[in-house]
Design a protein around this motif. Structure first.
Motif, PDB file in Angstrom:
ATOM      1  N   VAL A  47      -0.565 -77.939  79.837  1.00 16.26           N
ATOM      2  CA  VAL A  47      -1.190 -77.921  80.672  1.00 16.26           C
ATOM      3  C   VAL A  47      -1.214 -78.340  82.582  1.00 16.26           C
ATOM      4  N   ALA A  48      -1.600 -76.861  82.713  1.00 19.19           N
ATOM      5  CA  ALA A  48      -1.978 -76.304  84.035  1.00 19.19           C
ATOM      6  C   ALA A  48      -1.919 -78.231  85.207  1.00 19.19           C
ATOM      7  N   GLN A  49      -3.002 -78.558  85.081  1.00 21.50           N
ATOM      8  CA  GLN A  49      -3.468 -79.899  85.919  1.00 21.50           C
ATOM      9  C   GLN A  49      -4.557 -81.032  85.473  1.00 21.50           C
ATOM     10  N   ALA A  50      -4.006 -81.812  85.209  1.00 22.14           N
ATOM     11  CA  ALA A  50      -4.410 -83.759  84.694  1.00 22.14           C
ATOM     12  C   ALA A  50      -4.798 -84.234  85.731  1.00 22.14           C
ATOM     13  N   ALA A  51      -6.038 -84.451  85.909  1.00 22.21           N
ATOM     14  CA  ALA A  51      -6.797 -85.310  87.071  1.00 22.21           C
ATOM     15  C   ALA A  51      -7.456 -85.805  86.946  1.00 22.21           C
ATOM     16  N   ARG A  52      -7.391 -87.414  87.437  1.00 21.26           N
ATOM     17  CA  ARG A  52      -8.700 -88.405  86.797  1.00 21.26           C
ATOM     18  C   ARG A  52      -9.777 -88.182  87.816  1.00 21.26           C
ATOM     19  N   SER A  53     -10.840 -88.249  86.832  1.00 14.28           N
ATOM     20  CA  SER A  53     -12.172 -87.959  87.875  1.00 14.28           C
ATOM     21  C   SER A  53     -13.212 -89.016  86.952  1.00 14.28           C
ATOM     22  N   GLY A  54     -14.173 -89.208  87.635  1.00 17.82           N
ATOM     23  CA  GLY A  54     -15.469 -90.341  87.448  1.00 17.82           C
ATOM     24  C   GLY A  54     -15.632 -91.660  88.307  1.00 17.82           C
ATOM     25  N   PHE A  55     -14.921 -92.054  88.544  1.00 13.09           N
ATOM     26  CA  PHE A  55     -15.242 -93.282  89.594  1.00 13.09           C
ATOM     27  C   PHE A  55     -16.468 -92.845  90.752  1.00 13.09           C
ATOM     28  N   PRO A  56     -17.301 -94.097  90.577  1.00 13.70           N
ATOM     29  CA  PRO A  56     -17.182 -95.859  89.575  1.00 13.70           C
ATOM     30  C   PRO A  56     -17.106 -95.814  88.291  1.00 13.70           C
ATOM     31  N   LEU A  57     -17.913 -95.083  88.034  1.00 14.19           N
ATOM     32  CA  LEU A  57     -18.420 -95.757  86.672  1.00 14.19           C
ATOM     33  C   LEU A  57     -18.416 -94.614  85.609  1.00 14.19           C
ATOM     34  N   THR A  62      -9.733 -84.621  84.071  1.00 17.05           N
ATOM     35  CA  THR A  62     -10.293 -83.713  83.330  1.00 17.05           C
ATOM     36  C   THR A  62      -9.051 -82.569  83.388  1.00 17.05           C
ATOM     37  N   LEU A  63      -8.630 -81.074  82.321  1.00 18.82           N
ATOM     38  CA  LEU A  63      -7.510 -80.793  81.958  1.00 18.82           C
ATOM     39  C   LEU A  63      -8.189 -79.525  82.390  1.00 18.82           C
ATOM     40  N   ARG A  64      -6.724 -78.671  82.776  1.00 21.08           N
ATOM     41  CA  ARG A  64      -7.163 -77.184  83.287  1.00 21.08           C
ATOM     42  C   ARG A  64      -5.949 -76.484  82.728  1.00 21.08           C
ATOM     43  N   ASP A  65      -6.225 -75.329  82.385  1.00 22.92           N
ATOM     44  CA  ASP A  65      -5.299 -74.105  81.641  1.00 22.92           C
ATOM     45  C   ASP A  65      -4.383 -74.765  80.911  1.00 22.92           C
ATOM     46  N   ILE A  66      -5.020 -74.966  79.710  1.00 24.13           N
ATOM     47  CA  ILE A  66      -4.405 -75.703  78.233  1.00 24.13           C
ATOM     48  C   ILE A  66      -3.867 -74.217  77.547  1.00 24.13           C
ATOM     49  N   THR A  67      -2.563 -74.288  77.281  1.00 22.71           N
ATOM     50  CA  THR A  67      -2.146 -73.080  75.981  1.00 22.71           C
ATOM     51  C   THR A  67      -1.329 -74.165  74.794  1.00 22.71           C
ATOM     52  N   LEU A  68      -1.945 -73.540  73.863  1.00 20.98           N
ATOM     53  CA  LEU A  68      -0.909 -73.708  72.760  1.00 20.98           C
ATOM     54  C   LEU A  68      -0.653 -73.361  72.034  1.00 20.98           C
ATOM     55  N   SER A  69       0.848 -73.155  72.259  1.00 21.42           N
ATOM     56  CA  SER A  69       1.242 -71.349  71.333  1.00 21.42           C
ATOM     57  C   SER A  69       2.468 -72.371  70.064  1.00 21.42           C
ATOM     58  N   HIS A  81     -10.031 -74.932  80.474  1.00 22.55           N
ATOM     59  CA  HIS A  81     -11.266 -76.239  81.031  1.00 22.55           C
ATOM     60  C   HIS A  81     -11.542 -77.659  79.823  1.00 22.55           C
ATOM     61  N   ILE A  82     -11.331 -78.497  79.988  1.00 22.00           N
ATOM     62  CA  ILE A  82     -11.467 -79.749  79.012  1.00 22.00           C
ATOM     63  C   ILE A  82     -11.587 -81.437  80.301  1.00 22.00           C
ATOM     64  N   SER A  83     -12.899 -81.394  79.266  1.00 19.88           N
ATOM     65  CA  SER A  83     -13.491 -82.867  80.384  1.00 19.88           C
ATOM     66  C   SER A  83     -12.984 -83.923  79.602  1.00 19.88           C
ATOM     67  N   ILE A  84     -12.736 -85.215  79.690  1.00 17.35           N
ATOM     68  CA  ILE A  84     -12.720 -86.009  78.977  1.00 17.35           C
ATOM     69  C   ILE A  84     -13.032 -87.462  79.741  1.00 17.35           C
ATOM     70  N   ALA A  85     -14.330 -88.450  79.041  1.00 17.25           N
ATOM     71  CA  ALA A  85     -15.070 -89.564  79.712  1.00 17.25           C
ATOM     72  C   ALA A  85     -15.226 -90.711  79.280  1.00 17.25           C
ATOM     73  N   SER A  86     -15.650 -91.368  79.728  1.00 23.80           N
ATOM     74  CA  SER A  86     -15.883 -92.960  78.958  1.00 23.80           C
ATOM     75  C   SER A  86     -16.273 -93.797  80.168  1.00 23.80           C
ATOM     76  N   PRO A  87     -17.536 -94.586  79.628  1.00 22.86           N
ATOM     77  CA  PRO A  87     -17.753 -95.426  80.006  1.00 22.86           C
ATOM     78  C   PRO A  87     -16.381 -96.740  80.668  1.00 22.86           C
ATOM     79  N   ALA A  95     -16.720 -88.556  74.894  1.00 28.34           N
ATOM     80  CA  ALA A  95     -17.343 -87.869  75.093  1.00 28.34           C
ATOM     81  C   ALA A  95     -16.212 -86.400  75.196  1.00 28.34           C
ATOM     82  N   VAL A  96     -15.770 -85.969  74.645  1.00 26.81           N
ATOM     83  CA  VAL A  96     -15.145 -84.765  75.298  1.00 26.81           C
ATOM     84  C   VAL A  96     -15.954 -83.287  75.488  1.00 26.81           C
ATOM     85  N   THR A  97     -15.887 -82.650  76.532  1.00 26.16           N
ATOM     86  CA  THR A  97     -16.328 -81.720  76.368  1.00 26.16           C
ATOM     87  C   THR A  97     -16.251 -80.102  77.007  1.00 26.16           C
ATOM     88  N   LEU A  98     -16.602 -79.539  76.533  1.00 28.10           N
ATOM     89  CA  LEU A  98     -15.591 -77.846  76.848  1.00 28.10           C
ATOM     90  C   LEU A  98     -16.975 -77.230  77.394  1.00 28.10           C
TER      91      LEU A  98
END
Length: 331
Positions: A47-57, A62-69, A81-87, A95-98
């Motif tokens: 996983v190239a990058q895993a960053a917190r997101s969604g503040f404040p609500l 956010t995950l970027r450049d994921i490779t499973l081999s 790119h995968i985005s994972i978020a919850s209230p 919610a998991v979004t591609l």
């Protein structure tokens, strides 16, 4: 008075920010445990990058450049790119979004590219430390699957619901897929007449599955729950003059071997039989024998009714063996 109000607001902001930081950290730790579980099972995960997101609500990652081999199978899956978020008030509604970016699957036969206008899965988890799955709803639009040689498949829309029943380990699964269109590779491979419809009528599925335990957070870190009872209430598809309908009941043992009965009905089976035999190298004597047997098992309207029995690891239709039954195991 104003100073006290400012202090109260400042304290609330610090508490809110602290809760958000802790909650997003817990989400990332859960994802790290999931990736480690995949590594322990033999996959290479980056996983190239895993960053917190969604503040404040929102609590998000956010995950970027994921490779499973899988080195053993020489396959690889790349997700940009995968985005994972919850209230922030309840992290159990996830919610998991591609996004609308290409997802690539590579195998020895060549790469496949999956595109869509975006895919999303909404998960509802029960309160508690186990975070058992209560419901999951997924949706995708304008889905295409392409190989280097051309299009494999396209789908206008897919909607899937997985709902936990009153028995915690049992889930009702439904699926509706509209505008499922075989691509040029399938049409050419089966020598489908140009006059045939471009796409299937809506494909419908209604299946109830009982697992050996409920789906909860342990499935991310340990082994996955395994199906033990499968009831196929409905699985239907119709393409131009062809129609398929499957129903049945299966029990699955600890080794993933199914036992039970499945009923397969095929309308206008002669058309698909001719297409398959014309596009393959089946010997003429075998073609004639198989056609005679299938004809004896169909009714006057041309509907083939196949009662498939799965027993002792084998499949058969009546006295005719079909070969080993597939193992049903979730890795």
């Amino acid at each position: 008075m104003k100073r006290w109000l400012v202090k109260i607001l400042l304290v609330c902001a610090l508490l809110w920010g602290g809760w958000w930081w802790i909650a997003t950290g817990a989400m990332q730790k859960g994802l790290d445990a999931f990736w480690q579980g995949q590594r322990d099972s033999g996959l290479d995960v980056t996983v190239a990058q895993a960053a917190r997101s969604g503040f404040p609500l929102r609590i998000g990652t956010t995950l970027r450049d994921i490779t499973l081999s899988d080195p053993a199978a020489q396959t690889a899956l790349k997700i940009p790119h995968i985005s994972i978020a919850s209230p922030v008030y309840w992290p159990g509604d996830v919610a998991v979004t591609l996004p609308a970016e290409p997802i690539t699957f590579t195998a020895a036969q060549g790469p496949l590219t999956l595109m869509s206008d975006g895919m999303q899965a909404d998960l509802n988890l029960h309160p508690g430390t186990a975070l058992a799955l209560e419901a999951m709803r997924g949706k995708a639009r304008a889905v295409t699957l392409d190989a280097v040689e051309g299009r494999v498949l396209s789908v206008e829309e897919i909607a899937t619901d997985v709902i936990q029943t009153t028995a915690p380990e049992t889930y009702a699964i439904s699926l509706v897929a509209t505008g499922v269109a075989p691509g040029s590779l399938i049409r050419q491979g089966l020598q489908v007449p140009d006059a045939w419809a471009d796409s299937f009528a809506p494909i419908l599925a209604d299946i109830v599955v009982t697992f050996d335990r409920p789906w909860d957070r342990s499935a991310l870190r340990n082994s996955r729950p395994q199906p033990r009872v499968i009831t196929i209430n409905q699985l239907t598809a119709e393409w131009d003059q062809l129609g398929f309908e499957i129903s049945g009941n299966l029990n699955v043992d600890n080794n993933g071997v199914p036992t039970g009965d499945v009923r397969v009905q095929v309308r206008n089976w002669q058309r698909i039989f001719n297409m398959i035999t014309d596009s393959t190298d089946v010997p003429a004597q075998w073609t004639s024998t198989i056609e005679s047997v299938l004809g004896a098992m169909s009714d006057a309207q041309g509907t083939l009714d196949l009662p498939v029995t799965l027993q002792n690891g084998q499949m058969r239709v009546g006295f005719f063996p079909l070969g080993p039954a597939p193992r049903i195991v979730i890795r």
